[in-house]
Write a protein that holds these residues in place. Structure first.
Motif, PDB file in Angstrom:
ATOM      1  N   LYS A  64       0.832  -1.208   0.000  1.00  0.00           N
ATOM      2  CA  LYS A  64       0.000   0.000   0.000  1.00  0.00           C
ATOM      3  C   LYS A  64       0.868   1.261   0.000  1.00  0.00           C
ATOM      4  CE  LYS A  64      -4.540  -1.142   1.728  1.00  0.00           C
ATOM      5  NZ  LYS A  64      -5.589  -0.851   2.718  1.00  0.00           N
ATOM      6  N   ALA A  65       1.978   1.229   0.698  1.00  0.00           N
ATOM      7  CA  ALA A  65       2.886   2.382   0.724  1.00  0.00           C
ATOM      8  C   ALA A  65       3.389   2.687  -0.679  1.00  0.00           C
ATOM      9  CB  ALA A  65       4.053   2.123   1.676  1.00  0.00           C
ATOM     10  N   ILE A  66       3.822   1.654  -1.388  1.00  0.00           N
ATOM     11  CA  ILE A  66       4.317   1.813  -2.762  1.00  0.00           C
ATOM     12  C   ILE A  66       3.226   2.386  -3.664  1.00  0.00           C
ATOM     13  CG2 ILE A  66       5.041   0.513  -4.818  1.00  0.00           C
ATOM     14  CD1 ILE A  66       6.702  -1.278  -2.889  1.00  0.00           C
ATOM     15  N   SER A  67       2.003   1.868  -3.501  1.00  0.00           N
ATOM     16  CA  SER A  67       0.871   2.354  -4.294  1.00  0.00           C
ATOM     17  C   SER A  67       0.630   3.850  -4.045  1.00  0.00           C
ATOM     18  CB  SER A  67      -0.390   1.553  -3.940  1.00  0.00           C
ATOM     19  OG  SER A  67      -1.515   2.123  -4.538  1.00  0.00           O
ATOM     20  N   GLU A  68       0.688   4.266  -2.776  1.00  0.00           N
ATOM     21  CA  GLU A  68       0.465   5.686  -2.426  1.00  0.00           C
ATOM     22  C   GLU A  68       1.597   6.569  -2.967  1.00  0.00           C
ATOM     23  OE1 GLU A  68      -2.214   7.082  -1.155  1.00  0.00           O
ATOM     24  OE2 GLU A  68      -3.232   5.171  -0.846  1.00  0.00           O
ATOM     25  N   TRP A  69       2.835   6.094  -2.858  1.00  0.00           N
ATOM     26  CA  TRP A  69       3.960   6.898  -3.360  1.00  0.00           C
ATOM     27  C   TRP A  69       3.910   7.045  -4.881  1.00  0.00           C
ATOM     28  CZ3 TRP A  69       7.569   3.814   0.293  1.00  0.00           C
ATOM     29  CH2 TRP A  69       7.561   4.414   1.561  1.00  0.00           C
ATOM     30  N   LYS A  70       3.445   6.016  -5.566  1.00  0.00           N
ATOM     31  CA  LYS A  70       3.300   6.112  -7.031  1.00  0.00           C
ATOM     32  C   LYS A  70       2.252   7.171  -7.392  1.00  0.00           C
ATOM     33  CE  LYS A  70       4.935   1.556  -8.464  1.00  0.00           C
ATOM     34  NZ  LYS A  70       4.595   0.230  -9.012  1.00  0.00           N
ATOM     35  N   LYS A  71       1.170   7.198  -6.624  1.00  0.00           N
ATOM     36  CA  LYS A  71       0.143   8.236  -6.834  1.00  0.00           C
ATOM     37  C   LYS A  71       0.732   9.617  -6.565  1.00  0.00           C
ATOM     38  CE  LYS A  71      -3.694   5.282  -5.376  1.00  0.00           C
ATOM     39  NZ  LYS A  71      -4.641   5.010  -4.280  1.00  0.00           N
ATOM     40  N   SER A  72       1.550   9.702  -5.528  1.00  0.00           N
ATOM     41  CA  SER A  72       2.172  10.984  -5.179  1.00  0.00           C
ATOM     42  C   SER A  72       3.048  11.494  -6.317  1.00  0.00           C
ATOM     43  CB  SER A  72       2.996  10.837  -3.896  1.00  0.00           C
ATOM     44  OG  SER A  72       3.607  12.058  -3.564  1.00  0.00           O
ATOM     45  N   ILE A  73       3.830  10.606  -6.914  1.00  0.00           N
ATOM     46  CA  ILE A  73       4.685  10.974  -8.055  1.00  0.00           C
ATOM     47  C   ILE A  73       3.828  11.425  -9.232  1.00  0.00           C
ATOM     48  CG2 ILE A  73       6.285  10.055  -9.796  1.00  0.00           C
ATOM     49  CD1 ILE A  73       7.409   8.248  -7.501  1.00  0.00           C
ATOM     50  N   TYR A  74       2.739  10.705  -9.472  1.00  0.00           N
ATOM     51  CA  TYR A  74       1.845  11.035 -10.591  1.00  0.00           C
ATOM     52  C   TYR A  74       1.306  12.466 -10.466  1.00  0.00           C
ATOM     53  CZ  TYR A  74      -2.285  11.019 -13.558  1.00  0.00           C
ATOM     54  OH  TYR A  74      -3.234  11.341 -14.491  1.00  0.00           O
ATOM     55  N   LYS A  78       6.687  19.187  -9.521  1.00  0.00           N
ATOM     56  CA  LYS A  78       8.086  19.590  -9.375  1.00  0.00           C
ATOM     57  C   LYS A  78       8.994  18.369  -9.452  1.00  0.00           C
ATOM     58  CE  LYS A  78       7.000  23.716  -6.775  1.00  0.00           C
ATOM     59  NZ  LYS A  78       7.121  24.450  -5.534  1.00  0.00           N
ATOM     60  N   GLU A  79       9.924  18.416 -10.396  1.00  0.00           N
ATOM     61  CA  GLU A  79      10.806  17.273 -10.646  1.00  0.00           C
ATOM     62  C   GLU A  79      11.666  16.917  -9.438  1.00  0.00           C
ATOM     63  OE1 GLU A  79      10.924  15.039 -13.108  1.00  0.00           O
ATOM     64  OE2 GLU A  79       9.179  16.078 -13.921  1.00  0.00           O
ATOM     65  N   GLU A  80      12.169  17.943  -8.718  1.00  0.00           N
ATOM     66  CA  GLU A  80      13.039  17.659  -7.564  1.00  0.00           C
ATOM     67  C   GLU A  80      12.271  16.921  -6.462  1.00  0.00           C
ATOM     68  OE1 GLU A  80      11.798  22.061  -7.321  1.00  0.00           O
ATOM     69  OE2 GLU A  80      12.502  20.692  -8.853  1.00  0.00           O
ATOM     70  N   LEU A  81      10.976  17.244  -6.289  1.00  0.00           N
ATOM     71  CA  LEU A  81      10.162  16.536  -5.293  1.00  0.00           C
ATOM     72  C   LEU A  81       9.814  15.127  -5.781  1.00  0.00           C
ATOM     73  CD1 LEU A  81       7.817  19.432  -4.097  1.00  0.00           C
ATOM     74  CD2 LEU A  81       9.808  18.492  -2.929  1.00  0.00           C
ATOM     75  N   LYS A  82       9.600  14.992  -7.075  1.00  0.00           N
ATOM     76  CA  LYS A  82       9.370  13.657  -7.646  1.00  0.00           C
ATOM     77  C   LYS A  82      10.565  12.754  -7.362  1.00  0.00           C
ATOM     78  CE  LYS A  82       6.284  14.324 -11.577  1.00  0.00           C
ATOM     79  NZ  LYS A  82       6.103  14.250 -13.017  1.00  0.00           N
ATOM     80  N   GLU A  83      11.770  13.302  -7.533  1.00  0.00           N
ATOM     81  CA  GLU A  83      12.989  12.511  -7.327  1.00  0.00           C
ATOM     82  C   GLU A  83      13.111  12.026  -5.893  1.00  0.00           C
ATOM     83  OE1 GLU A  83      15.023  11.297  -9.653  1.00  0.00           O
ATOM     84  OE2 GLU A  83      13.603  12.208 -11.046  1.00  0.00           O
ATOM     85  N   ILE A  84      12.734  12.870  -4.934  1.00  0.00           N
ATOM     86  CA  ILE A  84      12.801  12.474  -3.518  1.00  0.00           C
ATOM     87  C   ILE A  84      11.867  11.293  -3.259  1.00  0.00           C
ATOM     88  CG2 ILE A  84      12.258  13.228  -1.152  1.00  0.00           C
ATOM     89  CD1 ILE A  84      13.180  16.064  -2.068  1.00  0.00           C
ATOM     90  N   ILE A  85      10.645  11.381  -3.787  1.00  0.00           N
ATOM     91  CA  ILE A  85       9.682  10.287  -3.600  1.00  0.00           C
ATOM     92  C   ILE A  85      10.143   9.035  -4.341  1.00  0.00           C
ATOM     93  CG2 ILE A  85       7.253   9.593  -3.833  1.00  0.00           C
ATOM     94  CD1 ILE A  85       6.623  12.680  -3.861  1.00  0.00           C
ATOM     95  N   LYS A  86      10.749   9.216  -5.513  1.00  0.00           N
ATOM     96  CA  LYS A  86      11.246   8.073  -6.291  1.00  0.00           C
ATOM     97  C   LYS A  86      12.338   7.326  -5.538  1.00  0.00           C
ATOM     98  CE  LYS A  86      10.204   9.666 -10.980  1.00  0.00           C
ATOM     99  NZ  LYS A  86      10.746  10.211 -12.239  1.00  0.00           N
ATOM    100  N   ILE A  87      13.202   8.055  -4.835  1.00  0.00           N
ATOM    101  CA  ILE A  87      14.270   7.420  -4.047  1.00  0.00           C
ATOM    102  C   ILE A  87      13.651   6.543  -2.956  1.00  0.00           C
ATOM    103  CG2 ILE A  87      16.116   7.878  -2.368  1.00  0.00           C
ATOM    104  CD1 ILE A  87      16.761  10.416  -4.114  1.00  0.00           C
ATOM    105  N   LYS A  88      12.647   7.103  -2.266  1.00  0.00           N
ATOM    106  CA  LYS A  88      11.946   6.360  -1.218  1.00  0.00           C
ATOM    107  C   LYS A  88      11.266   5.122  -1.821  1.00  0.00           C
ATOM    108  CE  LYS A  88       9.046   9.136   0.798  1.00  0.00           C
ATOM    109  NZ  LYS A  88       8.157   9.942   1.664  1.00  0.00           N
ATOM    110  N   LEU A  89      10.610   5.325  -2.942  1.00  0.00           N
ATOM    111  CA  LEU A  89       9.897   4.248  -3.630  1.00  0.00           C
ATOM    112  C   LEU A  89      10.859   3.144  -4.064  1.00  0.00           C
ATOM    113  CD1 LEU A  89       7.181   3.296  -4.846  1.00  0.00           C
ATOM    114  CD2 LEU A  89       7.723   4.653  -6.864  1.00  0.00           C
ATOM    115  N   LYS A  90      11.967   3.537  -4.677  1.00  0.00           N
ATOM    116  CA  LYS A  90      12.954   2.579  -5.181  1.00  0.00           C
ATOM    117  C   LYS A  90      13.525   1.729  -4.035  1.00  0.00           C
ATOM    118  CE  LYS A  90      17.086   2.378  -8.055  1.00  0.00           C
ATOM    119  NZ  LYS A  90      18.126   3.137  -8.742  1.00  0.00           N
ATOM    120  N   ASN A  91      13.794   2.388  -2.907  1.00  0.00           N
ATOM    121  CA  ASN A  91      14.351   1.711  -1.747  1.00  0.00           C
ATOM    122  C   ASN A  91      13.432   0.605  -1.254  1.00  0.00           C
ATOM    123  OD1 ASN A  91      16.011   1.150   0.443  1.00  0.00           O
ATOM    124  ND2 ASN A  91      15.101   2.755   1.708  1.00  0.00           N
ATOM    125  N   PHE A  92      12.143   0.885  -1.182  1.00  0.00           N
ATOM    126  CA  PHE A  92      11.201  -0.119  -0.667  1.00  0.00           C
ATOM    127  C   PHE A  92      10.756  -1.108  -1.752  1.00  0.00           C
ATOM    128  CE2 PHE A  92      11.001   2.966   2.753  1.00  0.00           C
ATOM    129  CZ  PHE A  92      11.076   2.120   3.849  1.00  0.00           C
TER     130      PHE A  92
END
Length: 196
Positions: A163-173, A177-191
């Motif tokens: 569910k966390a991954i699903s929510e973070w993917k929605k957040s990226i969508y 702002k690209e820099e904020l997308k990158e921060i969420i992508k790092i978190k997403l990639k890690n998990f």
């Protein structure tokens, strides 16, 4: 040649209507602006005199909030008072103040700021279910990125990685702002790596 300076009935009525309209606008404008200035001055006075350790001071802020639901100063005073409660570890009272004021907020962005503050305090109280429900109250698309990011953090704290991954993917969508997308992508990639 003599000029006739008298007005006929239509002209007299037109002038009378114009004068009544002008006087109405003048008094309405004057009253409206004097109320705004009075509310602002009263708000500034209440905030300057506020002291968390004095009960009467807190009562004065609460009274101001209750008497000014029709303007933005009530919301500002609510945010100020809830912040005072939060700093002194009275998070429950901070939440109650903001929840009571929410119904009087008509600006969607201010309402979302207040809603996020409530959710964050609920998280500090470890009330994750309430925080999730509160976040679901945010319906404005421009706030979806932050809403889903926080929801992802809540689900990961519950060890619900899917569910966390699903929510973070929605957040990226929803994030522009690209820099904020990158921060969420790092978190997403890690998990995602840990989950797969």
């Amino acid at each position: 040649m003599n000029i006739d300076y008298t007005f006929n009935k239509v002209q007299k009525n037109s002038i009378l209507i114009f004068l009544i309209f002008f006087v109405f606008l003048f008094f309405y404008f004057f009253k409206f602006h004097s109320n705004i200035n009075f509310d602002k001055q009263e708000y500034e006075k209440i905030i300057q005199e506020s002291n968390f350790n004095k009960k009467n001071s807190i009562k004065n802020v609460i009274k101001f909030i209750e008497n000014n639901h029709n303007n933005v100063y009530s919301t500002l005073a609510s945010l100020y008072l809830s912040n005072m409660y939060a700093k002194n570890n009275f998070l429950y009272y901070a939440i109650v103040i903001l929840q009571k004021n929410k119904k009087y907020i008509f600006d969607e962005n201010i309402l979302n700021i207040v809603t996020l503050n409530i959710a964050k305090m609920q998280l500090h109280l470890n009330d994750k279910n309430s925080a999730l429900k509160t976040l679901d109250g945010i319906t404005c698309i421009t706030w979806n990125s932050i809403k889903h990011d926080i929801k992802g953090d809540i689900f990961i704290s519950r060890n619900n990685v899917k569910k966390a991954i699903s929510e973070w993917k929605k957040s990226i969508y929803y994030q522009n702002k690209e820099e904020l997308k990158e921060i969420i992508k790092i978190k997403l990639k890690n998990f995602e790596q840990k989950y797969n």
